[in-house]
Scaffold this active site. Structure first.
Site, short mmCIF file in Angstrom:
data_model
loop_
_atom_site.label_atom_id
_atom_site.label_comp_id
_atom_site.label_asym_id
_atom_site.label_seq_id
_atom_site.Cartn_x
_atom_site.Cartn_y
_atom_site.Cartn_z
CG HIS A 1 -1.33 4.61 -5.14
ND1 HIS A 1 -0.67 3.76 -4.28
CD2 HIS A 1 -2.63 4.58 -4.76
CE1 HIS A 1 -1.56 3.26 -3.42
NE2 HIS A 1 -2.75 3.74 -3.70
CG ASP B 1 -2.02 1.00 1.17
OD1 ASP B 1 -2.33 1.47 0.06
OD2 ASP B 1 -2.58 1.33 2.23
#
Ligand code: MG
Length: 210
Positions: A144, A141
């Site tokens: 991006h 995570d």
């Protein structure tokens, strides 16, 4: 025997924490960490202020395991000044940089996870260079951009133990709904033949190493 679940207090700490994680996704992370800690440490790439670490850490603790939170704590490309997810509270004006580390530490203290969670302040690839033990689960995570997601995938997918979990956040099959870097590395993992697909939870993709 009753299944071990998240306490109300832990759920409240997670709810109060800054971050971007749906509660159903969080509960799935808890279960995955709880059920795979016997294979090795749980690793989180991209912790920010610790919202997902509360779920993963509680899962690891329930199984007597360990969570390692890897993050440089200078924020990803979307957290920087002027960007969509910038939070001025997480900006260190003296350093002229983001600093989410104090928030993570506070979250771990409030969640009573200081004995379960190890905090590794580093870029993902540098941390991976030193990492030699099979991981029960890796949760990606991080940044991006495609470059950042590729580095996280290439650095960490090989660390997952056989039978262990590779979980990837922010999958958007429809490009109109979100960036494509996370789902691109999810597809790379599937195409590698090393992983089997498990059910997703909202935008959380879950793969099991063969
Ligand atoms: Mg995310």
């Amino acid at each position: 025997m009753a299944e071990i679940t998240m306490s109300a207090r832990a759920l409240e700490v997670a709810a109060q924490c800054k971050g971007f994680l749906d509660v159903d996704e969080g509960r799935r992370l808890f279960e995955l960490a709880r059920d795979h800690s016997h294979l090795g440490p749980i690793v989180e790439i991209g912790s920010y202020c610790g919202k997902s670490a509360v779920y993963l850490g509680n899962g690891a603790r329930a199984a007597g395991g360990t969570l390692v939170c890897v993050d440089h704590h200078r924020g990803n490309e979307e957290n920087q000044r002027g960007e969509l997810y910038h939070d001025p509270e997480v900006y260190d004006a003296d350093a002229e940089r983001l600093d989410s580390l104090p928030f993570l530490r506070e979250t771990l203290r409030k969640a009573d996870l200081e004995d379960t969670v190890l905090v590794f302040v580093a870029r993902s690839a540098r941390a991976a260079d030193l990492w030699k033990v099979p991981a029960g689960m890796v949760f990606i995570d991080g940044g991006h951009t495609q470059a950042a997601a590729d580095i996280d995938y290439e650095s960490w997918a090989p660390k997952v133990a056989p039978g262990g979990i590779l979980a990837i956040h922010d999958l958007f099959p429809n490009p109109a709904e979100g960036g494509q870097a996370p789902i691109n590395i999810y597809r790379r993992a599937l195409a590698s033949g090393d992983f089997d697909e498990l059910p997703t939870t909202k935008t959380l993709g879950v793969l099991r190493r063969r």
